[in-house]
Each structure stands twice: as structure tokens, then as C-alpha cells.
Design a protein around this motif. Structure first.
Motif, PDB file in Angstrom:
ATOM      1  N   ALA A 107       0.517  -0.665  -0.026  1.00 14.19           N
ATOM      2  CA  ALA A 107      -0.009  -0.264   0.102  1.00 14.19           C
ATOM      3  C   ALA A 107       1.337   1.478   0.250  1.00 14.19           C
ATOM      4  N   LEU A 108       2.053   1.067   0.498  1.00 13.92           N
ATOM      5  CA  LEU A 108       3.094   2.219   1.005  1.00 13.92           C
ATOM      6  C   LEU A 108       3.377   2.892  -0.440  1.00 13.92           C
ATOM      7  N   ILE A 109       3.567   1.431  -1.328  1.00 14.01           N
ATOM      8  CA  ILE A 109       4.561   1.396  -2.210  1.00 14.01           C
ATOM      9  C   ILE A 109       3.223   2.274  -3.997  1.00 14.01           C
ATOM     10  N   GLY A 110       1.872   1.185  -4.243  1.00 17.88           N
ATOM     11  CA  GLY A 110       1.161   2.152  -4.217  1.00 17.88           C
ATOM     12  C   GLY A 110       1.162   3.296  -4.738  1.00 17.88           C
ATOM     13  N   THR A 111       0.131   3.530  -3.298  1.00 15.85           N
ATOM     14  CA  THR A 111      -0.405   5.172  -2.625  1.00 15.85           C
ATOM     15  C   THR A 111       0.873   6.238  -3.568  1.00 15.85           C
ATOM     16  N   THR A 112       2.176   5.684  -3.350  1.00 13.87           N
ATOM     17  CA  THR A 112       3.422   6.351  -3.963  1.00 13.87           C
ATOM     18  C   THR A 112       3.713   6.880  -5.189  1.00 13.87           C
ATOM     19  N   ILE A 113       3.805   5.446  -5.500  1.00 15.35           N
ATOM     20  CA  ILE A 113       4.196   5.356  -7.296  1.00 15.35           C
ATOM     21  C   ILE A 113       2.855   5.047  -7.696  1.00 15.35           C
ATOM     22  N   VAL A 114       2.327   5.813  -8.490  1.00 16.33           N
ATOM     23  CA  VAL A 114       0.716   5.455  -8.861  1.00 16.33           C
ATOM     24  C   VAL A 114       0.690   5.316 -10.344  1.00 16.33           C
ATOM     25  N   PRO A 115       0.704   4.535 -10.683  1.00 14.73           N
ATOM     26  CA  PRO A 115       0.566   4.254 -12.671  1.00 14.73           C
ATOM     27  C   PRO A 115      -0.030   5.081 -13.423  1.00 14.73           C
ATOM     28  N   LEU A 148      -6.693   1.025   2.193  1.00 18.90           N
ATOM     29  CA  LEU A 148      -5.329   0.226   1.582  1.00 18.90           C
ATOM     30  C   LEU A 148      -5.312  -0.644   0.752  1.00 18.90           C
ATOM     31  N   PHE A 149      -6.642  -0.849   1.189  1.00 16.82           N
ATOM     32  CA  PHE A 149      -6.824  -2.416  -0.648  1.00 16.82           C
ATOM     33  C   PHE A 149      -6.801  -1.538  -1.901  1.00 16.82           C
ATOM     34  N   ALA A 150      -7.664  -0.269  -1.877  1.00 10.25           N
ATOM     35  CA  ALA A 150      -7.460   0.301  -3.039  1.00 10.25           C
ATOM     36  C   ALA A 150      -5.686   0.526  -2.891  1.00 10.25           C
ATOM     37  N   GLN A 151      -4.829   1.224  -2.275  1.00  9.60           N
ATOM     38  CA  GLN A 151      -3.467   1.330  -2.717  1.00  9.60           C
ATOM     39  C   GLN A 151      -2.333  -0.518  -2.972  1.00  9.60           C
ATOM     40  N   ALA A 152      -2.886  -1.121  -2.498  1.00  7.13           N
ATOM     41  CA  ALA A 152      -2.372  -2.302  -2.619  1.00  7.13           C
ATOM     42  C   ALA A 152      -2.723  -3.023  -3.725  1.00  7.13           C
ATOM     43  N   THR A 153      -3.957  -2.531  -4.578  1.00  6.10           N
ATOM     44  CA  THR A 153      -3.905  -3.273  -5.312  1.00  6.10           C
ATOM     45  C   THR A 153      -3.032  -2.153  -6.212  1.00  6.10           C
ATOM     46  N   ASN A 154      -2.641  -1.124  -7.069  1.00  6.99           N
ATOM     47  CA  ASN A 154      -2.155  -0.513  -7.607  1.00  6.99           C
ATOM     48  C   ASN A 154      -0.576  -0.966  -7.297  1.00  6.99           C
ATOM     49  N   GLY A 155      -0.304  -1.424  -6.409  1.00  4.66           N
ATOM     50  CA  GLY A 155       1.146  -1.956  -5.960  1.00  4.66           C
ATOM     51  C   GLY A 155       1.107  -3.386  -6.940  1.00  4.66           C
ATOM     52  N   LEU A 156       0.219  -4.054  -6.340  1.00  4.84           N
ATOM     53  CA  LEU A 156      -0.028  -4.814  -7.733  1.00  4.84           C
ATOM     54  C   LEU A 156      -0.033  -5.021  -8.885  1.00  4.84           C
ATOM     55  N   LEU A 157      -0.715  -3.989  -9.499  1.00  4.34           N
ATOM     56  CA  LEU A 157      -0.835  -3.680 -10.825  1.00  4.34           C
ATOM     57  C   LEU A 157       0.199  -2.887 -11.526  1.00  4.34           C
ATOM     58  N   LEU A 158       1.255  -2.165 -10.486  1.00  2.00           N
ATOM     59  CA  LEU A 158       2.823  -1.255 -10.925  1.00  2.00           C
ATOM     60  C   LEU A 158       3.439  -2.109 -11.715  1.00  2.00           C
ATOM     61  N   PRO A 159       3.872  -3.376 -11.719  1.00  7.15           N
ATOM     62  CA  PRO A 159       4.775  -4.249 -12.729  1.00  7.15           C
ATOM     63  C   PRO A 159       4.247  -4.199 -13.843  1.00  7.15           C
ATOM     64  N   ILE A 160       3.481  -4.698 -14.041  1.00  6.97           N
ATOM     65  CA  ILE A 160       2.936  -4.855 -15.691  1.00  6.97           C
ATOM     66  C   ILE A 160       2.811  -3.127 -16.725  1.00  6.97           C
TER      67      ILE A 160
END
Length: 398
Positions: free
Chosen positions: A186-194, A338-350
Motif C-alpha cells: 500500500a505504501l508503494i501503491g500510494t506513492t508510485i501511482v500508475p 488500504l486495499f485500493a493502494q495495495a491493488t495499485n501496488g500489484l498492478l504497477l509491475p505491468i
């Protein structure tokens, strides 16, 4: 010639309710043990946003068009189109639910009608502002409120006189396990926003028209590094105030007492001020996220990016509707954000892997293609994010 302020816009864009909530939960539950994830996030954001900005300056196009047009293979082009439409659509829908939930929590502290009802009202306000196209002035006002809130967090930290020794001890004792992996993502997903990668490329492409490309890229790189680092510092301060108020204390953090971390300065008014800041951060992002998604998807599908075109409006409206439905579904607010940020963290690698491919494959980039150091930094970012995502998925199925 437009003045490029894209770096500050990107920094302001990731300081939404998800950032405030995630940073608060990280500090309350783990102290400074997860600061490594925040530091990595800031480094990764600077690296990836620099790539997106170089692409925008070099081609004069947004990231969607750049990714799609720079490959000759119809199969690869189709992959990029599907990737942009699905990843940015899904990611921004998740983000929108968190934005609306965060703003709704803020308003519900003043008038308690339920966060679901507030989410619907806020969704309607966001849609109205985007429909008229006259949203810039309110965005500016709300961004100022967000930075005022950040100033109060800093003042609170200074007045409370934190235990620097304890913070450093925890910072040098990094934690990564099943209990912390969702917060790390979530910390990664809320900072590195696709979607910020797409937004940044488009903003820089427009602002740099008529400028020398090398000069524009140097200016963009300097501004972005400074602005994103400033945003990271704000996040760090929120982690610190939450740590002092809740970490290893009898009280636990929930939606009703998050503002307690500001009590050393604001006393009984802390919860109200925190709610106002959460509302400002939420509504700003609730406007920006669907707008960025519309630019990204329209660029991928060769549709008009005129804000009044029917396709453009249909895309951002779909994002808002999805956000309202999820936010109003009755999920507990803090886990939902928190889930919304974690979801973005999982989508980020793509998105990150695709960006790396384009920055090396495209002939149109010329001298602005990735060099050795950019590729090494990008590979490090992708490796860490992919590794964390795999760790999370393994934990779910194990």
C-alpha cells in the motif's frame, strides 16, 4: 508556451486520502519499521516519472500514444492497448473508491449521514465539475488545503518532540512478513501511482512544445525530483505523528480517531482539522484520477481527448460510478482505502515493465532512450515490485 509545473502536480496527486491513511496505519501499526518501503517508493517514483517525462518531451505525445505508436508489431500494439485500458481502468476505479471513501470520512465527521451517502454526493460533485470543465480552480484551492494539513503535521511533530533514537532504531530494523506485506504494498501503491505516469507524460508533452528538448528534460528532471521528494517527506511526517500517537500504545487507530495524532497542537479540534484535510485530499484526487484515466484510454484507442467529447466523458464517468459503487458498498473505510493502494501496488509491475520496454525499444526517442544507469535503476524498481507482489500472492495461496 506553457510553464511546466507537472512535477508539483504529480507530487500533489499522490498525496491523497490513501497516502494519509496508509501512512497513518503504517506508523500506528509498525512504527518506523516500514520506512524502507517509503524510501524505496520515492526513489522508484523519481526513476519511473523521469522515464515517462522523457517519453512525453521526445515524442510530444502522452504515454498511451507513445507506448502504442512506438511498436510495429500489431500483436504488441494490441497488448499495449489492452494493458492501458484494463490496468489504468481497474487501477483508477480502485483509486477512485479510496479517494471517495477518504473524502466521505472527512465530511461524515462534520455531518454524520454515513460515508456511503457522502461518497454518492461527492461522486456527483466530481462528475459535475468534470462535465463543465471548470474544475481547475477548486483543485488549486483543495491542493492548498492539503499542504496546509501537511504543515500542521510537521508542526505537531516538532511540538511533540519525537524520540529520534527510537525512530532510527526501528528504521534500521526493517520488517517484511505476512502481517506487514499489505501495508508495504500500500505504501508503494500510494506513492508510485500508475496513472501519474500517464498524466506526467501528457503534461510535459504539452508544456515543452516549442522548447529545446534537452533543456526541457533537464528542467523536468530537477523539478520532479524536488517535488516528489517533498511529497515523500510529507508522507514520512504523517508516519511519524501516527507512530507517536498509536504505536505500542493502548489505543488502536480506526476511522474515528485518526485525527488524534494532531492533538498535541490542535487539542479537541484535531479530529475536525484532520477530517477537513482528508476531504480536501480526497476530492482533489477524485477529480484527477478519472481525468487521467480518460486521457490514457482515449490516447490508447485513438479517441478525442477533448474534455467535452462523448467518449472522454463516458470514460471518466465510468470510473466515478465504479468508485461510488465500491465506496458505498459498506466496506470498512480504512481497509477499503488500504486495499485500493495495495491493488495499485500489484498492478504497477505491468506498467513499469511496459515502460521499460518502450524506453529501450523505440527509435523515436533517439538520444532520450534509456541509458545504462536508467535501465539499472528501472530493473531494480521492477525487480523489487515484482518480488513483493509475488510474495503477497504466495502468502494468499500458501
Amino acid at each position: 508556451m506553457a510553464k511546466d509545473k507537472s512535477g508539483f502536480i504529480i507530487a500533489a496527486a499522490f498525496i491523497g486520502p490513501g497516502t494519509v491513511t496508509t501512512a497513518s496505519l503504517a506508523g500506528a501499526n509498525f512504527g518506523f519499521h516500514l520506512i524502507w518501503a517509503l524510501i524505496f517508493s520515492i526513489f522508484a517514483t523519481i526513476v519511473l516519472q523521469d522515464m515517462a517525462a522523457r517519453l512525453g518531451v521526445a515524442t510530444g505525445k502522452g504515454l498511451s500514444a507513445g507506448m502504442k505508436d512506438m511498436v510495429s508489431s500489431p500483436l504488441l500494439r494490441g497488448f499495449f492497448i489492452a494493458l492501458i485500458v484494463s490496468a489504468i481502468g481497474i487501477g483508477n476505479a480502485a483509486y477512485e473508491s479510496g479517494n471517495l471513501t477518504g473524502a466521505a470520512i472527512g465530511l461524515d465527521a462534520f455531518i454524520a449521514i454515513g460515508s456511503g451517502n457522502w461518497a454518492m454526493i461527492l461522486g456527483a460533485i466530481s462528475a459535475l465539475l468534470l462535465w463543465t470543465g471548470k474544475h481547475q480552480w477548486i483543485e488549486s484551492t483543495l491542493v492548498y488545503l492539503v499542504f496546509i494539513m501537511a504543515g500542521v503535521f510537521l508542526l505537531t511533530l516538532l511540538v511533540a518532540m519525537p524520540d529520534i533514537g527510537a525512530m532510527l532504531t526501528q528504521a534500521f530494523s526493517p520488517q517484511l512478513d505476512v502481517s506487514s506485506i499489505t501495508t508495504v504494498l500500500a505504501l508503494i501503491g500510494t506513492t508510485i501511482v500508475p496513472y501519474n505516469l500517464f498524466l506526467h507524460a501528457s503534461l510535459v508533452a504539452k508544456a515543452s512544445q516549442g522548447q529545446d528538448k534537452t533543456t526541457a528534460i533537464k528542467a523536468s528532471r530537477k523539478q520532479s525530483a524536488m517535488a516528489i521528494s517533498m511529497g515523500g517527506m510529507i508522507t514520512l511526517i504523517v508516519v511519524a505523528t501516527a507512530m507517536m500517537a498509536f504505536f505500542q500504545q493502548a489505543a488502536t487507530m480506526d476511522a474515528g480517531n485518526m485525527g488524534e495524532q494532531l492533538k498535541p497542537v490542535l487539542g479537541d479540534k484535531a479530529q475536525w482539522f484532520f477530517a477537513l484535510g482528508l476531504f480536501a485530499a480526497g476530492l482533489t484526487s477524485a477529480i484527477t484520477a478519472p481525468l487521467a484515466a480518460a486521457y490514457a484510454v482515449c490516447g490508447a484507442l485513438n479517441l478525442s481527448d477533448d474534455m467535452r467529447s462523448k467518449h472522454f466523458r463516458a470514460i471518466w464517468l465510468a470510473i466515478i460510478v465504479c468508485g461510488v459503487v465500491v465506496a458505498g458498498a459498506g466496506f470498512k473505510p480504512l481497509p477499503a482505502i488500504l486495499f485500493a493502494q495495495a491493488t495499485n501496488g500489484l498492478l504497477l509491475p505491468i506498467i513499469a515493465i511496459s515502460l521499460l520496454i518502450v524506453m529501450n525499444k523505440s527509435n523515436a526517442l533517439g538520444e532520450f532512450r534509456n541509458g545504462l544507469w536508467s535501465n539499472l535503476a528501472g530493473a531494480l524498481v521492477v525487480s523489487v515490485v515484482v518480488g513483493l507482489g509475488a510474495y503477497k500472492l504466495f502468502g494468499l495461496i500458501a
